[in-house]
Design an enzyme around this catalytic site. Sequence first.
Site, mmCIF file in Angstrom:
data_model
loop_
_atom_site.group_PDB
_atom_site.id
_atom_site.type_symbol
_atom_site.label_atom_id
_atom_site.label_comp_id
_atom_site.label_asym_id
_atom_site.label_seq_id
_atom_site.Cartn_x
_atom_site.Cartn_y
_atom_site.Cartn_z
ATOM 1 N N SER A 1 0.835 -1.192 0.000
ATOM 2 C CA SER A 1 0.000 0.000 0.000
ATOM 3 C C SER A 1 0.873 1.246 0.000
ATOM 4 O O SER A 1 1.770 1.389 0.816
ATOM 5 C CB SER A 1 -0.909 -0.003 1.233
ATOM 6 O OG SER A 1 -1.713 1.141 1.260
ATOM 7 N N GLY A 2 0.595 2.168 -0.928
ATOM 8 C CA GLY A 2 1.365 3.396 -1.038
ATOM 9 C C GLY A 2 2.526 3.326 -1.997
ATOM 10 O O GLY A 2 3.258 4.299 -2.164
ATOM 11 N N THR B 1 -2.039 1.881 -8.010
ATOM 12 C CA THR B 1 -3.204 2.496 -8.652
ATOM 13 C C THR B 1 -2.769 3.552 -9.662
ATOM 14 O O THR B 1 -3.331 3.636 -10.765
ATOM 15 C CB THR B 1 -4.111 3.137 -7.581
ATOM 16 O OG1 THR B 1 -4.505 2.118 -6.639
ATOM 17 C CG2 THR B 1 -5.350 3.736 -8.201
ATOM 18 N N ASN C 1 -1.025 4.959 3.317
ATOM 19 C CA ASN C 1 -1.379 5.538 2.019
ATOM 20 C C ASN C 1 -2.671 6.322 2.168
ATOM 21 O O ASN C 1 -3.636 5.832 2.742
ATOM 22 C CB ASN C 1 -1.534 4.404 0.980
ATOM 23 C CG ASN C 1 -1.791 4.922 -0.410
ATOM 24 O OD1 ASN C 1 -1.772 6.132 -0.648
ATOM 25 N ND2 ASN C 1 -2.023 4.014 -1.331
ATOM 26 N N SER D 1 -5.505 4.397 -0.458
ATOM 27 C CA SER D 1 -5.194 2.968 -0.524
ATOM 28 C C SER D 1 -6.384 2.180 -1.074
ATOM 29 O O SER D 1 -7.514 2.316 -0.603
ATOM 30 C CB SER D 1 -4.840 2.452 0.874
ATOM 31 O OG SER D 1 -4.618 1.061 0.855
ATOM 32 N N SER D 2 -6.125 1.352 -2.083
ATOM 33 C CA SER D 2 -7.174 0.475 -2.622
ATOM 34 C C SER D 2 -7.452 -0.629 -1.614
ATOM 35 O O SER D 2 -6.550 -1.375 -1.244
ATOM 36 C CB SER D 2 -6.729 -0.141 -3.955
ATOM 37 O OG SER D 2 -6.506 0.852 -4.912
ATOM 38 N N GLY E 1 -0.302 -6.067 -2.381
ATOM 39 C CA GLY E 1 0.971 -6.761 -2.275
ATOM 40 C C GLY E 1 1.067 -7.529 -0.977
ATOM 41 O O GLY E 1 0.220 -7.428 -0.089
ATOM 42 N N GLU F 1 1.834 -8.462 2.651
ATOM 43 C CA GLU F 1 1.803 -7.577 3.812
ATOM 44 C C GLU F 1 2.433 -8.260 5.017
ATOM 45 O O GLU F 1 2.042 -9.361 5.389
ATOM 46 C CB GLU F 1 0.365 -7.158 4.160
ATOM 47 C CG GLU F 1 -0.258 -6.232 3.116
ATOM 48 C CD GLU F 1 -1.557 -5.608 3.605
ATOM 49 O OE1 GLU F 1 -1.958 -5.905 4.743
ATOM 50 O OE2 GLU F 1 -2.156 -4.839 2.846
#
Length: 1037
Positions: free
Chosen positions: A107-108, A112, A157, A160-161, A385, A387
Amino acid sequence: MESALTARDRVGVQDFVLLENYTSEAAFIENLRKRFKENLIYTYIGSVLVSMNPYRDLEIYTKNHMERYRGVNFYEVSPHIYAVGDNSYRSMRTEGKDQCILISGESGAGKTEASKKILQYYAVTCPASDKVQTIKDRLLQSNPVLEAFGNAKTLRNDNSSRFGKYMDIQFDFKGAPVGGHIINYLLEKSRVVHQNHGERNFHIFYQLIEGGEEDLLRRLGLERNSQQYQFLVKGNCPKVSSINDRSEWKAVKKALTVIGFNEDEIEELLNIIASVLHLGNVQYGGEDGTACITTDTQIKYLSRLLGVNGALLTEALTHKKIIAKGEELVSPLNLEQASSARDALSKAVYGRTFTWLVNKINASLAYKDDSSKHYSVIGLLDIYGFEVSKTTGNFEQFCINYCNEKLQQLFIELTLKSEQDEYEAEGITWEPVQYFNNKIICDLVEEKFKGIISILDEECLRPGDASDITFLEKLEGTVGGHAHFVTHKLADGKTRKVMGRDEFRLLHYAGEVNYNVNGFLDKNNDLLFRNLKEVMCMSENKILNQCFDREELSDKKRPETAATQFKASLAKLMEILMSKEPSYVRCIKPNDAKQAGRFDEVLIRHQVKYLGLMENLRVRRAGFSYRRHYEVFLRRYKSLCPETWPNWQGKKQDGVATLVKHLGYKPEEYKMGRSKIFIRFPKTLFATEDALETRKHGIATKLQAGWRGYSQKSKYQKLRNAGEKSLISIVFQAYWRGILARRRAQRKRQAANTIRRFIKGFIYRRKERCPENEYFLDYVRYSFLMNLRRNLPKNILDKSWPTPPAALVEASDHLRTLCMQNMVWNYCKKISPEWKHQLEQKMVASEIFKDKKDNYPQSVPKLFVSTRLNGEDINPKVAQCLGSEKMKYGVSVTKYDRKGYKARPRQLLLTNDSAIIVEEGKLKQRIEYGTLKGISVSSLSDGLFVLHAPSDDNKQKGDVVLQSDHVIETLTKLAICGDKANNVNITQGSIKFTAHGKEGIIDFTPGSELLVAKSKNGHLSVLKPLNPHLNQRRSLP
């Protein structure tokens, strides 16, 4: 790409495959650091793109950049996300095979944004028509809608998605985008009801509250304050500096219209979003353990927004219905169960609405041309991704990491397969590569009957008191002996210290992760009570009618668990990806602070590990680091061999063989394939590239000389062949060349004479003016004056002045004086009367206090005011007593009595001829300036001062001890009004004074804080800290 190798020491290599020490993680990260420092955020590992998030806008995404990468060979230009997109597009067009681009990272890291850039690239560079343009617009506008409903601010993020996304872009035979289809994975529904501290709910809630029109909010029963809603306050983060919810709301509304939502659909969609917020505000009370709803207003809003019966909804939120042996049993819920039912309904409503939204977007993107059902596809996979949380993982993280295990397995298999296929196509022996096969971990999670998911499902379905702990115990009994599974019970003593009793650890390909089993069963079941489903199925909201199908009520089969659904969808995703030609984008986050230019090596090393980049590089480098078609290789390096330069007439393969033989390649350094040359070591390529760089200069010189000779010879031959006219022109040219030559000779003589005179003048520069040095001295004077003209002082505080030569010292001093006078005169002309008065007061203060009193430096930047007391601050009786006397300054002070040194609040008024001390409506003491003997003040930073008045005068009471918060300003005003600037005495020790015929002493002592009190010896003791700026240059007494 080869052209960038000459700068490899500064910016690293564009392809990690060319790293000499490719097994070293330190060398890998150092190459990333070099490129990141130069704003080169993209690097290849073969055909894999590694992308670093720069956390700032780089000018590398313009239309000019898009055109630069359009239709160009993958390795001919520097690494870029556009190169990956263009390579997939050209492969789809030329080979007729579907493509997919897999974008992964934490994330971040910029996943995206990377998918957006690829969509924008296709929107700009692909062929277009009116119909195609509509699809392009819908593809692009699907992003803000999905981000609003599926993205949220997290600790890592701001955008974040919180779901995985796979998008197919469909192209017709012309290569134009004509449709699309989106598949979403594992929306984080738990975020609807709970957020960690510092995080937010999904963007759409805040966008609606901040950007919604007043009429819309009134109709939805909402307030423009997100803190009023329980589902939005748990993260305690209503505002984010990088997010403008109001402008994002406008973008979402526009996007919904572009995609094809009508007004009714938008209204019903917003009703659902508002209803989730109202559900969060439903409160429970009750006695005897039975829950009842205490907020009837929320039920009224929910009834209207959801289109359901309020009484039925209330019943469903406080009771549960069970069908046993054909009979319906209704039992009340306690407070905890009722809250869970409310949260479950909120998650179900939002989750199913999100699925409906994706399906609606898919319907608008669907390819509707029945005349040709054959189309090509490029898929974009933007998925979470691997984690590794600082705390223990949860159910969602378990699913995410399982997904990444499957993707890593696919990645290695496809990478090895593509390498093996290329070797076989070129007739080169394939050498098996040793690598970690993570199939053992995938089987541990997904194997039938024995895998963790199967055990979890079994525990969810079995009757009895199943719990998260019994699930953990069953795991220990079933997979406890697995090499990649550890629990607290099975671990050694060292591991037990860092593991809880309710945790299990999986040894993933990217590292060890601890998972806490609490919540696993509830999240896996993801059940909704039957009576809540019944109420939702009766909804008049058309969207909810599609989300809650009545067939669910009649279906006796238990719905699949969340983990099983995810496992099945993941299997379908693997099938989709296996059927396509993959490209990879690995995104890396350089730091957790979202700062541009900051390179956190520890964080990056962690990501390099769990993205499997070193494993990928090792597989890619197991054989040969560099490969190129014979034609490309020969075209670039043919100048290094006399036999291949300037042109090779035979077969390209023979030309390359001749070239490498001349370069001295050893047999173990390269292999010749059917259409390509394979080079094993990067140093071999580097040596060849360095030789080419050296050769270029010699070739360029020869080409330039040859061209100039040929050009001039051609001109001469044309003139010679032109006949009589040509002869006349030759005569004229000869004459003109003679004139030009004589002019050049004259200029050279003049230059030589000038240099000679200058040198002679320098030798005689220290003697009196004479013919030998007059030219030099004049030049020196001229140079000084020109330099002075360019470097005159800019203002009166600028004391700079060019150093004059010895002959101009006196003139320089005069000029400097005149310049300063002129600047002072100009400055004075611009000064206003008020500012002039202020400066005059500051000058007096400087003469009195500079370098004498500690708190003087703090008063310098503060402007003096005309008075500290307004008309309403002065008692009317005092004003009447003053009569016609004009008050020039007034300030509040504290007076210390002689008897006991008690502090009394007073006012000090300055008139034209006296200083007056006032207590409320009384004039306590008037000291005429003529009788004022002096003023005493300490050198410390306190505000005490003594006005010395004659004690033999009956009208006076002797000296007065006062304290002011504005002591510098007060004493300056007093000194000006009474003309007493020379009578201000600044002492470093004690101050003596006389009052009522008795003497007193004030002792000043430096200390840590201000304290004024009567000491035991009868003196007035003042404890005052030194100015901290002066502590370094003044020692304490």
